[in-house]
Design an enzyme around this catalytic site. Structure first.
Site, PDB file in Angstrom:
ATOM      1  N   HIS A 269       9.484 -18.482  -5.813  1.00 32.59           N
ATOM      2  CA  HIS A 269       9.115 -18.468  -7.226  1.00 32.59           C
ATOM      3  C   HIS A 269       9.993 -17.464  -7.979  1.00 32.59           C
ATOM      4  CE1 HIS A 269       6.375 -15.305  -5.491  1.00 32.59           C
ATOM      5  NE2 HIS A 269       6.978 -14.635  -6.452  1.00 32.59           N
TER       6      HIS A 269
HETATM    7  P1  TYD Z   1       2.323 -15.075  -4.004  1.00 36.85           P
HETATM    8  O1  TYD Z   1       2.785 -14.064  -4.981  1.00 36.85           O
HETATM    9  O2  TYD Z   1       2.619 -16.519  -4.285  1.00 36.85           O
HETATM   10  O3  TYD Z   1       2.842 -14.733  -2.533  1.00 36.85           O
HETATM   11  P2  TYD Z   1       4.292 -14.696  -1.906  1.00 36.85           P
HETATM   12  O4  TYD Z   1       5.286 -14.712  -3.026  1.00 36.85           O
HETATM   13  O5  TYD Z   1       4.327 -13.430  -1.128  1.00 36.85           O
HETATM   14  O6  TYD Z   1       4.457 -15.860  -0.998  1.00 36.85           O
HETATM   15  O7  TYD Z   1       0.754 -14.891  -3.822  1.00 36.85           O
HETATM   16  C1  TYD Z   1       0.025 -15.607  -2.824  1.00 36.85           C
HETATM   17  C2  TYD Z   1      -1.426 -15.707  -3.276  1.00 36.85           C
HETATM   18  O8  TYD Z   1      -1.996 -14.412  -3.419  1.00 36.85           O
HETATM   19  C3  TYD Z   1      -1.568 -16.418  -4.620  1.00 36.85           C
HETATM   20  O9  TYD Z   1      -2.696 -17.283  -4.545  1.00 36.85           O
HETATM   21  C4  TYD Z   1      -1.882 -15.308  -5.585  1.00 36.85           C
HETATM   22  C5  TYD Z   1      -2.515 -14.231  -4.734  1.00 36.85           C
HETATM   23  N1  TYD Z   1      -2.168 -12.875  -5.229  1.00 36.85           N
HETATM   24  C6  TYD Z   1      -3.102 -12.134  -5.911  1.00 36.85           C
HETATM   25  O10 TYD Z   1      -4.249 -12.585  -6.138  1.00 36.85           O
HETATM   26  N2  TYD Z   1      -2.778 -10.881  -6.354  1.00 36.85           N
HETATM   27  C7  TYD Z   1      -1.537 -10.366  -6.145  1.00 36.85           C
HETATM   28  O11 TYD Z   1      -1.256  -9.196  -6.572  1.00 36.85           O
HETATM   29  C8  TYD Z   1      -0.555 -11.148  -5.440  1.00 36.85           C
HETATM   30  C9  TYD Z   1       0.817 -10.626  -5.177  1.00 36.85           C
HETATM   31  C10 TYD Z   1      -0.923 -12.396  -4.990  1.00 36.85           C
END
Ligand code: TYD
Length: 140
Positions: free
Chosen positions: A56
């Site tokens: 992303h």
């Molecule tokens: P995401 O940022 O997509 O993870 P990565 O980039 O590490 O693969 O986040 C994964 C899930 O966690 C998504 O459903 C959102 C949740 N999340 C939170 O609720 N709070 C946060 O601070 C973060 C970073 C993620």
């Protein structure tokens, strides 16, 4: 919307390392070691081998990504150029500006990915589809 940033703005920042025979310390202070104020800290751990995280871009959030333990690669892409940065020391951080697509991969066993972020979690700040990312900044 024009992309104000490129992968060349995403630089490795060397953090302080306080040596101690009983173990080292790396302090990170807002506005001293980072070009943004820290609003949130999170970390990824218990990452199964072969996982790819990220996938992303953020519209306005700045981040510093640190390998607090172990190693992993960070692929960064501004829609034109891309490169892969390996993080494997707790006293180096990769600064990632807004407008950069990122993927985290090749995690070593036991790796801990520490993220210092400039904003609270906000799903509307994410662009989670690569073609939408390209379209948002380049219109194609
Ligand atoms: P995401 O940022 O997509 O993870 P990565 O980039 O590490 O693969 O986040 C994964 C899930 O966690 C998504 O459903 C959102 C949740 N999340 C939170 O609720 N709070 C946060 O601070 C973060 C970073 C993620």
């Amino acid at each position: 919307m024009q992309n104000l940033y490129s992968i060349y703005d995403c630089v490795i920042r060397e953090l302080p390392k306080i040596h101690n025979r009983a173990g080292n310390i790396t302090p990170i202070s807002a506005n001293v070691h980072l070009p943004f104020k820290i609003e949130r800290v999170y970390y990824l751990y218990d990452i199964p081998g072969g996982s790819i995280r990220g996938g992303h871009a953020h519209r306005s959030m700045h981040q510093l990504i640190v390998s607090a333990s172990g190693s992993f690669d960070v692929l960064i892409d501004d829609g034109i150029n891309r490169k892969v940065v390996n993080l494997n020391r707790p006293y180096f951080g990769l600064y990632i500006t807004p407008g950069i697509w990122r993927e985290l991969l090749n995690f070593s066993s036991g790796a801990i990915c520490l993220v210092l972020a400039s904003t609270q979690y906000d799903e509307s700040d994410y662009i989670r589809d690569y073609s939408q990312f390209k379209e948002a900044y380049y219109g194609n």
